[in-house]
Scaffold this active site. Sequence first.
Site, PDB file in Angstrom:
ATOM      1  N   ASN A 121       0.932  -1.171   0.072  1.00 55.02           N
ATOM      2  CA  ASN A 121       0.017   0.025   0.065  1.00 55.02           C
ATOM      3  C   ASN A 121       1.034   1.270   0.119  1.00 55.02           C
ATOM      4  O   ASN A 121       0.370   2.449   0.315  1.00 55.02           O
ATOM      5  CB  ASN A 121      -1.070  -0.038   1.168  1.00 55.02           C
ATOM      6  CG  ASN A 121      -1.866  -1.152   1.151  1.00 55.02           C
ATOM      7  OD1 ASN A 121      -2.436  -1.586   0.115  1.00 55.02           O
ATOM      8  ND2 ASN A 121      -2.249  -1.708   2.373  1.00 55.02           N
ATOM      9  N   HIS A 181     -13.992  -2.094   6.905  1.00 54.80           N
ATOM     10  CA  HIS A 181     -12.868  -2.886   7.370  1.00 54.80           C
ATOM     11  C   HIS A 181     -13.062  -3.281   8.852  1.00 54.80           C
ATOM     12  O   HIS A 181     -13.958  -3.117   9.469  1.00 54.80           O
ATOM     13  CB  HIS A 181     -11.545  -2.012   7.475  1.00 54.80           C
ATOM     14  CG  HIS A 181     -10.252  -2.403   7.765  1.00 54.80           C
ATOM     15  ND1 HIS A 181     -10.090  -2.720   9.143  1.00 54.80           N
ATOM     16  CD2 HIS A 181      -9.375  -3.000   6.875  1.00 54.80           C
ATOM     17  CE1 HIS A 181      -8.728  -3.389   9.023  1.00 54.80           C
ATOM     18  NE2 HIS A 181      -8.453  -3.361   7.676  1.00 54.80           N
ATOM     19  N   GLU A 189     -16.205   3.979   4.646  1.00 53.97           N
ATOM     20  CA  GLU A 189     -14.727   4.102   3.921  1.00 53.97           C
ATOM     21  C   GLU A 189     -15.153   5.092   2.611  1.00 53.97           C
ATOM     22  O   GLU A 189     -15.805   4.816   1.844  1.00 53.97           O
ATOM     23  CB  GLU A 189     -13.942   2.772   3.400  1.00 53.97           C
ATOM     24  CG  GLU A 189     -14.001   1.926   4.789  1.00 53.97           C
ATOM     25  CD  GLU A 189     -13.097   0.819   4.363  1.00 53.97           C
ATOM     26  OE1 GLU A 189     -12.059   0.917   3.672  1.00 53.97           O
ATOM     27  OE2 GLU A 189     -13.404  -0.323   4.919  1.00 53.97           O
ATOM     28  N   SER A 202     -10.785  -0.719   0.374  1.00 54.11           N
ATOM     29  CA  SER A 202      -9.484  -1.361   0.242  1.00 54.11           C
ATOM     30  C   SER A 202      -9.412  -2.698  -0.406  1.00 54.11           C
ATOM     31  O   SER A 202      -8.624  -2.978  -1.154  1.00 54.11           O
ATOM     32  CB  SER A 202      -8.978  -1.551   1.546  1.00 54.11           C
ATOM     33  OG  SER A 202      -9.539  -2.352   2.344  1.00 54.11           O
ATOM     34  N   ASP A 237     -13.638   6.851   7.046  1.00 54.02           N
ATOM     35  CA  ASP A 237     -12.419   6.173   7.008  1.00 54.02           C
ATOM     36  C   ASP A 237     -11.539   6.283   5.510  1.00 54.02           C
ATOM     37  O   ASP A 237     -12.043   5.919   4.553  1.00 54.02           O
ATOM     38  CB  ASP A 237     -12.413   4.717   7.086  1.00 54.02           C
ATOM     39  CG  ASP A 237     -11.062   3.933   7.480  1.00 54.02           C
ATOM     40  OD1 ASP A 237     -10.040   4.300   6.706  1.00 54.02           O
ATOM     41  OD2 ASP A 237     -10.822   2.845   8.111  1.00 54.02           O
ATOM     42  N   HIS A 266      -7.110   4.506   2.532  1.00 55.23           N
ATOM     43  CA  HIS A 266      -6.534   4.186   1.261  1.00 55.23           C
ATOM     44  C   HIS A 266      -6.749   5.622   0.292  1.00 55.23           C
ATOM     45  O   HIS A 266      -6.393   5.472  -0.946  1.00 55.23           O
ATOM     46  CB  HIS A 266      -7.372   3.212   0.736  1.00 55.23           C
ATOM     47  CG  HIS A 266      -6.747   1.762   1.194  1.00 55.23           C
ATOM     48  ND1 HIS A 266      -5.619   1.062   1.142  1.00 55.23           N
ATOM     49  CD2 HIS A 266      -7.469   1.239   2.319  1.00 55.23           C
ATOM     50  CE1 HIS A 266      -5.409  -0.019   1.797  1.00 55.23           C
ATOM     51  NE2 HIS A 266      -6.600   0.207   2.781  1.00 55.23           N
ATOM     52  N   LYS A 297       0.194   3.923   4.739  1.00 50.63           N
ATOM     53  CA  LYS A 297      -0.129   3.814   3.323  1.00 50.63           C
ATOM     54  C   LYS A 297       0.611   4.400   2.156  1.00 50.63           C
ATOM     55  O   LYS A 297       1.611   4.660   2.219  1.00 50.63           O
ATOM     56  CB  LYS A 297      -1.579   3.433   3.074  1.00 50.63           C
ATOM     57  CG  LYS A 297      -2.250   2.312   3.809  1.00 50.63           C
ATOM     58  CD  LYS A 297      -3.653   2.001   3.846  1.00 50.63           C
ATOM     59  CE  LYS A 297      -4.065   0.656   4.581  1.00 50.63           C
ATOM     60  NZ  LYS A 297      -3.804   0.845   5.927  1.00 50.63           N
TER      61      LYS A 297
END
Length: 391
Positions: A44, A130, A173, A177, A202, A205, A236
């Site tokens: 990542n 997640h 998110e 991910s 979130d 990423h 990441k």
Amino acid sequence: MDITDFLARQEKAGNLRRLPVLEHPDGGRVRFAGEEDLLDFSSNDYLGLTRHPLLLVEAAEALSRFGTGAGSARLMSGNFELHRRLEAALAALKDQEAALLFGSGYLANIGIIPALVGRHDVVFSDRLNHASIYDGCRLAGAALHRFAHNDCNQLEDLLKRHRGKNEALIVVESLYSMDGDFCPLAEVVALKERYDCRLLVDEAHATGLFGANGAGLLAAANLADRVDLVMGTLGKALGGYGAYVAARREMIAFLINRARSFIFATALPPATTAAALAAVALLATEPELRQELWQRVEVFKNSLKLGGIEADLGPSQIIPLTVGGSKAALQAADRLRQRGIYATAVRPPTVPAGSARLRFSVTNHLSADELSAAAAIIASELGGRERQGSE
């Protein structure tokens, strides 16, 4: 639980996890002992910052000045000026009043969620959130209602039926991910406002990659000022380790007093903090890092399509190719390894049963030529086997 029986069942289903014994000779490369280097598609480290000269220099200087660790929790004697500077930089990046550092993204989510809601409250969570988000919900003890992935109609239906009169929290998110797709943030924000909920997004990423200054997808959509809490990681695109949440100053003061995974955890090491501070600065001073990444992403996706991959490759730097069963995913990963490509087989419970996949992350460590050549190999091995979407 019979441990031996559990391990045997996991092995039979193709879901037994083992730590890979890897060497890391260079950015974008991994190596199993005695084997040739493999192109790493499981990292990542999107912008390639783990080996950026500025991060190395800043981390080394902090290591020399302050030592290897913070020594204690920040509410004891582990509070460094570096921590405060990084929090100020993250708050500015996220267009929020303040920020708070955590030891990891997992620690952030299992600390933030139980601080905000309890057993008389309610949480509405995207089904593909997640594991750390779900564990935070379990620790909170609040009533949990999951809505189908990115389905705002179902979210609103659940809000109508279960919002109640106590605290309510929506958690999503911005970039998922394992699927590489975006949350419909504008719709979620509108529902949060309509039903008077708090919203935690979130951006683990997405941070560093989207928006004019790499602030993330909320910034790109001009929604930062309409979200209650924005969480993200330092490990990441920012190339280090740790996590943060950004919010109003009053909310951060609340979390300092309520988030147990902050209160009772040793602070981030100074060297790690200094590296993250340098990484945040680079987002503004080296925008070409993002530009180079998206050029690489385009090369990789176009090459996959030229090779015959018909799946929807999505809008992000994360490209999952679903193969179905866990054993099929392991076999596909092994075939790619034999041809110089390291891509981890992602299996249940990380993804739903029947949707095991190979997840390819594009990073600046890999050149356009390497990405193009790798895509041709991937297409030759997975063409006809991959299926669009999750089962």
